[in-house]
Write an enzyme that holds these catalytic residues in place. Sequence first.
Site, PDB file in Angstrom:
ATOM      1  N   SER A 102      -8.453   1.725  -1.212  1.00 25.50           N
ATOM      2  CA  SER A 102      -7.914   1.126  -2.431  1.00 25.50           C
ATOM      3  C   SER A 102      -9.023   0.884  -3.457  1.00 25.50           C
ATOM      4  CB  SER A 102      -7.167  -0.167  -2.067  1.00 25.50           C
ATOM      5  OG  SER A 102      -6.334  -0.593  -3.104  1.00 25.50           O
ATOM      6  N   HIS A 254       0.497   2.023   1.835  1.00 25.91           N
ATOM      7  CA  HIS A 254      -0.826   1.881   1.231  1.00 25.91           C
ATOM      8  C   HIS A 254      -1.913   1.567   2.252  1.00 25.91           C
ATOM      9  CE1 HIS A 254      -3.703   1.073  -1.949  1.00 25.91           C
ATOM     10  NE2 HIS A 254      -3.905  -0.154  -1.505  1.00 25.91           N
TER      11      HIS A 254
END
Length: 274
Positions: A102, A254
């Site tokens: 991320s 994610h």
Amino acid sequence: MEAVTPIRRIKVGGVNVYYEHYQNPGKQTIVCVHGFLSSAFSFRKLIPLLRDRYDIIALDLPPFGQSEKSRTFRYTYQNLAMLIIGLLEHLQVKQAALVGHSMGGQISLSAALLKPELFSKIVLLCSSGYLKRSHPTIIFGTHLPYFHLYIKRWLSKEGVMKNLLNVVHNKSLIDEEMIDGYGKPFQDEQIFKAMTKFIRHREGDLQSEELKKMNKPALLIWGEEDKVVPVKIGERLHHDLPDSKLYSLRETGHLVPEERPEFVSERIAEFITE
């Protein structure tokens, strides 16, 4: 398992940094860099699959995890990248591969641009991409005396469970250990004041013209169900990074280091060996 604890602390760049060092002398060093609102905890499933083959360092970027919640440090991506470089120089690491999840992906890219000779390859796991700096109205708001209470209220309203439901596709993975691991750092009241400065200082992500200058091999791994950083961002990064390969995973969100640790570890091992 090693007899000596992997947990370490060091002052670098004027701030105390928590890191874990799974030492494996003579092996390639891998540096794990976590994302926003996260910590080295997010690599807890990946590290055991790689530690026999690599020398692994996983750190908590300030002000997250167990690192210092400094109110004087300037929380720019560049300064955080310099902390990684400073840590590796202190440990006398000659060259390392970066694994960034991320926001940690953008910080890893920044580190490689700042000191290219220190880094061999980059792994981007659902890396943030093409985000602009915070809106001027939000930056102005961070100067208000009680802005940190707004951040605390927002995080409390969202809650750890709600955030986890947003970042994983397979909801059955969420257990008490996971909830506690991601929520514990926010029991320290100082983090909200430090996050105020983080929001104020953070630059935007690297843009296309900067990414195209990257001369490092890059491995990109994405979850096709990623709601935070959609896979189209991975495709765009793949297009802009000159030497890159992209894997997209079905039924994956994610948090790929938690959701697909076996696949990720295998691809990392192949990539680094190439």
